[in-house]
Scaffold this motif. Structure first.
Motif, PDB file in Angstrom:
ATOM      1  N   ARG A  27     -35.437  20.160  -2.738  1.00  0.00           N
ATOM      2  CA  ARG A  27     -35.669  18.731  -2.476  1.00  0.00           C
ATOM      3  C   ARG A  27     -35.423  18.423  -1.000  1.00  0.00           C
ATOM      4  O   ARG A  27     -36.210  17.730  -0.361  1.00  0.00           O
ATOM      5  CB  ARG A  27     -34.749  17.862  -3.345  1.00  0.00           C
ATOM      6  N   GLY A  32     -39.758  16.172   0.190  1.00  0.00           N
ATOM      7  CA  GLY A  32     -40.654  15.494  -0.737  1.00  0.00           C
ATOM      8  C   GLY A  32     -42.018  16.131  -0.903  1.00  0.00           C
ATOM      9  O   GLY A  32     -42.848  15.619  -1.648  1.00  0.00           O
ATOM     10  N   GLU A  35     -42.600  18.823  -5.839  1.00  0.00           N
ATOM     11  CA  GLU A  35     -41.977  18.201  -7.007  1.00  0.00           C
ATOM     12  C   GLU A  35     -40.971  19.205  -7.545  1.00  0.00           C
ATOM     13  O   GLU A  35     -41.317  20.353  -7.817  1.00  0.00           O
ATOM     14  CB  GLU A  35     -43.035  17.887  -8.062  1.00  0.00           C
TER      15      GLU A  35
END
Length: 139
Positions: A27, A32, A35
């Motif tokens: 992450r 971003g 996923e």
């Protein structure tokens, strides 16, 4: 691989240490662009507090995460499935990219061992990002 945002699923037995650290790194380092999902074949009650501490040392907060039960749906929607010692518990779908990362289980380990696992996880996540053609952010 999906053209837009690839989905990566990290799976270990308790979804409390290795998979949570890997998800935290992905992450953070993908900013971003990926996923990120994580789950366990037999999820624990909470994320390993020593793993939380080790990640916090690098400014990555996984304290709010909760172990989740692995579902076939999570595997189905993922482009890449990374397993970490869940063995035959992981469902297999043709056409998915699977990797098995052999990592020391941080459960019951002290901070020094967990830091070593954390650093190995980070190195593997950085290689994964490169293989997905996703530039890693500094962090």
């Amino acid at each position: 691989m999906s053209v837009s945002r690839p989905t990566v699923l990290f799976v270990c037995v308790h979804n409390a240490g290795r998979s949570q650290m890997a998800a935290g790194f992905l992450r953070e380092l993908s900013a971003g662009s990926v996923e990120v999902l994580s789950a366990g074949s037999m999820p624990g009650d909470q994320v390993n507090p020593v793993a939380v501490e080790a990640m916090a040392e690098l400014g990555i907060d996984i304290a709010g995460e909760q172990p989740k039960k692995l579902s076939e749906d999570a595997v189905r929607v993922s482009d890449v499935v990374i397993t970490m010692g869940c063995g035959d518990e992981c469902p297999f779908f043709p056409g998915k990219r699977y990797e098995d990362w052999e990592l020391t289980d941080p459960a019951g380990q002290g901070l020094d061992v967990v830091r070593e696992v954390r650093d190995e996880v980070r190195a593997r996540v950085e290689k994964l990002l490169a293989s997905l053609d996703v530039p890693a952010t500094e962090g």
